[in-house]
Design a protein around this motif. Structure first.
Motif, PDB file in Angstrom:
ATOM      1  N   ARG A 299       0.837  -1.181   0.000  1.00 48.75           N
ATOM      2  CA  ARG A 299       0.000   0.000   0.000  1.00 48.75           C
ATOM      3  C   ARG A 299       0.880   1.242   0.000  1.00 48.75           C
ATOM      4  NH1 ARG A 299      -2.940  -0.623   5.188  1.00 48.75           N
ATOM      5  NH2 ARG A 299      -0.979  -1.579   5.718  1.00 48.75           N
ATOM      6  N   ILE A 300       0.267   2.394  -0.303  1.00 47.20           N
ATOM      7  CA  ILE A 300       1.034   3.655  -0.361  1.00 47.20           C
ATOM      8  C   ILE A 300       1.759   3.885   0.959  1.00 47.20           C
ATOM      9  CG2 ILE A 300       0.820   6.156  -0.635  1.00 47.20           C
ATOM     10  CD1 ILE A 300      -0.756   5.509  -2.952  1.00 47.20           C
ATOM     11  N   ILE A 301       1.054   3.565   2.052  1.00 48.76           N
ATOM     12  CA  ILE A 301       1.626   3.833   3.373  1.00 48.76           C
ATOM     13  C   ILE A 301       2.950   3.071   3.556  1.00 48.76           C
ATOM     14  CG2 ILE A 301       0.203   2.054   4.503  1.00 48.76           C
ATOM     15  CD1 ILE A 301       0.030   4.129   6.834  1.00 48.76           C
ATOM     16  N   GLU A 302       2.991   1.818   3.045  1.00 49.45           N
ATOM     17  CA  GLU A 302       4.226   1.041   3.160  1.00 49.45           C
ATOM     18  C   GLU A 302       5.327   1.624   2.281  1.00 49.45           C
ATOM     19  OE1 GLU A 302       2.047  -2.321   2.672  1.00 49.45           O
ATOM     20  OE2 GLU A 302       2.075  -2.846   4.799  1.00 49.45           O
ATOM     21  N   LYS A 303       4.948   2.098   1.124  1.00 48.88           N
ATOM     22  CA  LYS A 303       5.942   2.716   0.228  1.00 48.88           C
ATOM     23  C   LYS A 303       6.558   3.924   0.913  1.00 48.88           C
ATOM     24  CE  LYS A 303       4.195   1.142  -4.152  1.00 48.88           C
ATOM     25  NZ  LYS A 303       3.335   1.438  -5.259  1.00 48.88           N
ATOM     26  N   LYS A 304       5.724   4.680   1.631  1.00 45.00           N
ATOM     27  CA  LYS A 304       6.221   5.869   2.346  1.00 45.00           C
ATOM     28  C   LYS A 304       7.204   5.441   3.440  1.00 45.00           C
ATOM     29  CE  LYS A 304       4.389   9.877   4.597  1.00 45.00           C
ATOM     30  NZ  LYS A 304       3.251  10.361   5.339  1.00 45.00           N
ATOM     31  N   LYS A 305       6.853   4.347   4.114  1.00 42.84           N
ATOM     32  CA  LYS A 305       7.735   3.860   5.193  1.00 42.84           C
ATOM     33  C   LYS A 305       9.051   3.331   4.623  1.00 42.84           C
ATOM     34  CE  LYS A 305       4.097   2.549   8.420  1.00 42.84           C
ATOM     35  NZ  LYS A 305       3.480   1.352   9.010  1.00 42.84           N
ATOM     36  N   ILE A 306       8.967   2.687   3.472  1.00 44.77           N
ATOM     37  CA  ILE A 306      10.192   2.196   2.824  1.00 44.77           C
ATOM     38  C   ILE A 306      11.104   3.378   2.490  1.00 44.77           C
ATOM     39  CG2 ILE A 306      11.044   1.173   0.638  1.00 44.77           C
ATOM     40  CD1 ILE A 306       8.547  -0.749   0.904  1.00 44.77           C
ATOM     41  N   HIS A 307      10.492   4.443   2.024  1.00 45.29           N
ATOM     42  CA  HIS A 307      11.255   5.661   1.704  1.00 45.29           C
ATOM     43  C   HIS A 307      11.913   6.222   2.982  1.00 45.29           C
ATOM     44  CE1 HIS A 307      12.271   9.428  -0.259  1.00 45.29           C
ATOM     45  NE2 HIS A 307      11.778  10.043   0.808  1.00 45.29           N
ATOM     46  N   GLN A 308      11.131   6.270   4.069  1.00 47.88           N
ATOM     47  CA  GLN A 308      11.677   6.793   5.346  1.00 47.88           C
ATOM     48  C   GLN A 308      12.847   5.930   5.823  1.00 47.88           C
ATOM     49  OE1 GLN A 308       8.143   6.593   7.758  1.00 47.88           O
ATOM     50  NE2 GLN A 308       7.878   8.805   7.762  1.00 47.88           N
ATOM     51  N   ALA A 309      12.667   4.622   5.748  1.00 50.41           N
ATOM     52  CA  ALA A 309      13.730   3.714   6.188  1.00 50.41           C
ATOM     53  C   ALA A 309      14.982   3.915   5.334  1.00 50.41           C
ATOM     54  CB  ALA A 309      13.251   2.264   6.102  1.00 50.41           C
ATOM     55  N   ALA A 310      14.788   4.048   4.033  1.00 45.90           N
ATOM     56  CA  ALA A 310      15.926   4.240   3.120  1.00 45.90           C
ATOM     57  C   ALA A 310      16.655   5.530   3.466  1.00 45.90           C
ATOM     58  CB  ALA A 310      15.428   4.263   1.680  1.00 45.90           C
ATOM     59  N   GLU A 311      15.904   6.584   3.731  1.00 49.80           N
ATOM     60  CA  GLU A 311      16.539   7.874   4.062  1.00 49.80           C
ATOM     61  C   GLU A 311      17.328   7.776   5.355  1.00 49.80           C
ATOM     62  OE1 GLU A 311      13.701  11.120   3.953  1.00 49.80           O
ATOM     63  OE2 GLU A 311      14.791  11.816   2.159  1.00 49.80           O
TER      64      GLU A 311
ATOM     65  N   LYS B  20       8.140   2.825  20.028  1.00 50.58           N
ATOM     66  CA  LYS B  20       9.382   3.585  20.219  1.00 50.58           C
ATOM     67  C   LYS B  20      10.187   3.705  18.920  1.00 50.58           C
ATOM     68  CE  LYS B  20      10.199   3.423  25.047  1.00 50.58           C
ATOM     69  NZ  LYS B  20       9.202   2.668  25.688  1.00 50.58           N
ATOM     70  N   ALA B  21       9.719   3.021  17.875  1.00 50.67           N
ATOM     71  CA  ALA B  21      10.490   2.995  16.619  1.00 50.67           C
ATOM     72  C   ALA B  21      10.114   4.168  15.723  1.00 50.67           C
ATOM     73  CB  ALA B  21      10.240   1.679  15.892  1.00 50.67           C
ATOM     74  N   GLU B  22      11.081   4.572  14.915  1.00 45.73           N
ATOM     75  CA  GLU B  22      10.875   5.664  13.948  1.00 45.73           C
ATOM     76  C   GLU B  22      10.035   5.146  12.768  1.00 45.73           C
ATOM     77  OE1 GLU B  22      12.286   8.316  15.062  1.00 45.73           O
ATOM     78  OE2 GLU B  22      12.142   9.718  13.375  1.00 45.73           O
ATOM     79  N   VAL B  23      10.339   3.920  12.340  1.00 47.05           N
ATOM     80  CA  VAL B  23       9.611   3.316  11.215  1.00 47.05           C
ATOM     81  C   VAL B  23       9.288   1.859  11.575  1.00 47.05           C
ATOM     82  CG1 VAL B  23       9.693   2.727   8.753  1.00 47.05           C
ATOM     83  CG2 VAL B  23      11.010   4.682   9.585  1.00 47.05           C
ATOM     84  N   VAL B  24       8.020   1.467  11.373  1.00 46.00           N
ATOM     85  CA  VAL B  24       7.630   0.061  11.591  1.00 46.00           C
ATOM     86  C   VAL B  24       6.959  -0.439  10.320  1.00 46.00           C
ATOM     87  CG1 VAL B  24       6.198  -1.531  12.936  1.00 46.00           C
ATOM     88  CG2 VAL B  24       7.239   0.455  14.059  1.00 46.00           C
ATOM     89  N   ILE B  25       7.469  -1.533   9.770  1.00 47.04           N
ATOM     90  CA  ILE B  25       6.841  -2.089   8.568  1.00 47.04           C
ATOM     91  C   ILE B  25       6.435  -3.531   8.874  1.00 47.04           C
ATOM     92  CG2 ILE B  25       7.064  -2.513   6.083  1.00 47.04           C
ATOM     93  CD1 ILE B  25       9.346  -0.447   6.011  1.00 47.04           C
ATOM     94  N   ASN B  26       5.123  -3.764   8.977  1.00 51.24           N
ATOM     95  CA  ASN B  26       4.627  -5.110   9.285  1.00 51.24           C
ATOM     96  C   ASN B  26       4.405  -5.890   8.002  1.00 51.24           C
ATOM     97  OD1 ASN B  26       2.826  -3.737  12.049  1.00 51.24           O
ATOM     98  ND2 ASN B  26       4.625  -5.028  12.132  1.00 51.24           N
ATOM     99  N   HIS B  27       5.483  -6.453   7.504  1.00 51.34           N
ATOM    100  CA  HIS B  27       5.433  -7.169   6.235  1.00 51.34           C
ATOM    101  C   HIS B  27       6.585  -8.166   6.201  1.00 51.34           C
ATOM    102  CE1 HIS B  27       4.052  -7.586   2.158  1.00 51.34           C
ATOM    103  NE2 HIS B  27       3.221  -6.568   2.295  1.00 51.34           N
ATOM    104  N   LYS B  28       6.622  -9.006   5.178  1.00 48.37           N
ATOM    105  CA  LYS B  28       7.697 -10.005   5.051  1.00 48.37           C
ATOM    106  C   LYS B  28       9.035  -9.321   4.749  1.00 48.37           C
ATOM    107  CE  LYS B  28       5.008 -13.742   5.088  1.00 48.37           C
ATOM    108  NZ  LYS B  28       4.898 -14.377   6.388  1.00 48.37           N
ATOM    109  N   SER B  29      10.071  -9.751   5.458  1.00 48.96           N
ATOM    110  CA  SER B  29      11.380  -9.116   5.249  1.00 48.96           C
ATOM    111  C   SER B  29      11.954  -9.403   3.855  1.00 48.96           C
ATOM    112  CB  SER B  29      12.369  -9.559   6.328  1.00 48.96           C
ATOM    113  OG  SER B  29      12.383 -10.959   6.456  1.00 48.96           O
TER     114      SER B  29
END
Ligand code: NAD
Length: 266
Positions: free
Chosen positions: A5-17, A235-244
């Motif tokens: 979903r868009i929300i996960e894409k945003k989190k992926i971007h945050q994690a990458a940054e 407490k985490a900056e980014v949480v992605i609940n998906h398969k690693s």
């Protein structure tokens, strides 16, 4: 990828940054990073302890009490561990190390899949399935030697040739201490880390579950990639609940994209 979903894409971007701007990032991994390689975790639906209760199979006491029974279980679990291959999640972590964006992987896993994927600095805080030691004189044995002994010494389980004490895979069993050097290094790295990327861990096994707290205390940030929520999510900056195996390669891809955007046009 459609399923994200868009929300996960945003989190992926945050994690990458976060990773791209870090100086001392590290990864902390647990059994979840290897489930997509066919190795069940401990506490999930197909978890190992459902078939082999901890009290009967997973403690040092149980091995000493009945080595043959312990080795019966080990023989059922081991082939799956030995034949497993790294999945895209392991490979993405190795690539992050090559890009100099993570300094080390601290793993609770015993399967050596990080090394097979190409990670070089790996601290195995719960030991490894590929080494074997005598519980008495500490003599070491290879996998091949142990296989041979298992065939001959069915009734007792494999024993040391020098002192006839039971052999043990060099994995940490419940009731044993953790390897000192690895724990010392992990704590030092966690304190120094400006970003800790946590992958596939329920964060419920002490003392490893304390490592993220060292990072938080020193104002470092957490990225959690886990298919289920954990008690540190808030407490985490980014949480992605998906398969690693899906998410980590996407983070690497996003980092590459960001890097290419940063490169000056000549
Ligand atoms: P755990 O079983 O407590 O937790 C694993 C977590 O990973 C769970 O929260 C689960 O929901 C999540 N998960 C499962 N598959 C996932 C995936 N594909 N992507 C993202 N998340 C996923 O494991 P732990 O925290 O490592 O602690 C338990 C102990 O398990 C450790 O001591 C470790 O030594 C041992 N262990 C290791 C292996 C291995 O070497 N592969 C396998 C089983 C257990």
């Amino acid at each position: 990828m459609k399923i994200l979903r868009i929300i996960e894409k945003k989190k992926i971007h945050q994690a990458a940054e976060l990773l791209l701007n870090s100086k001392e990032a590290i990864a902390l991994t647990g059994a979840g990073v290897s489930t997509e390689s066919g190795i069940p975790d401990f506490r999930g639906e197909d978890g190992i302890w459902k078939k082999f209760p901890i009290e009967t199979f997973g403690t040092l006491e149980s091995l000493l009490k009945n080595p043959a029974k312990f080795w019966e279980m080990a023989q059922k679990i081991a082939p799956n561990l030995f034949k497993a291959k790294p999945n895209p999640g392991h490979c993405a972590l190795a690539e992050l190390e090559k890009m100099d964006l993570i300094k080390a992987v601290i793993t609770q896993n015993i399967d050596e899949l990080h090394q097979k994927a190409g990670s070089i600095i790996v601290y195995e805080v719960h030991g490894s399935i590929n080494r074997f030691n005598c519980l008495g004189c500490k003599a070491s044995y290879t996998k091949e030697q142990v296989y041979r002994k298992l065939k001959k010494e069915k009734k007792t389980g494999p024993q040391c040739e020098f002192c006839a004490t039971p052999l043990k895979p060099s994995v940490v069993l419940f009731g044993e201490g953790l390897p000192r050097f690895e724990i010392f290094q992990s704590q030092a790295l966690a304190k120094k880390a400006d970003v800790m990327l946590i992958v596939g861990s329920s964060l419920s096994v002490a003392p490893i579950c304390d490592l993220p707290l060292y990072t938080l205390r020193e104002k470092g940030k957490l990225i959690i990639v886990n298919d289920q929520p954990t008690h540190l999510d808030e407490k985490a900056e980014v949480v992605i609940n998906h398969k690693s195996g899906t998410i980590l390669p996407l983070i690497v891809e996003e980092i590459k994209k960001l890097k290419s955007e940063q490169e000056p046009i000549v």
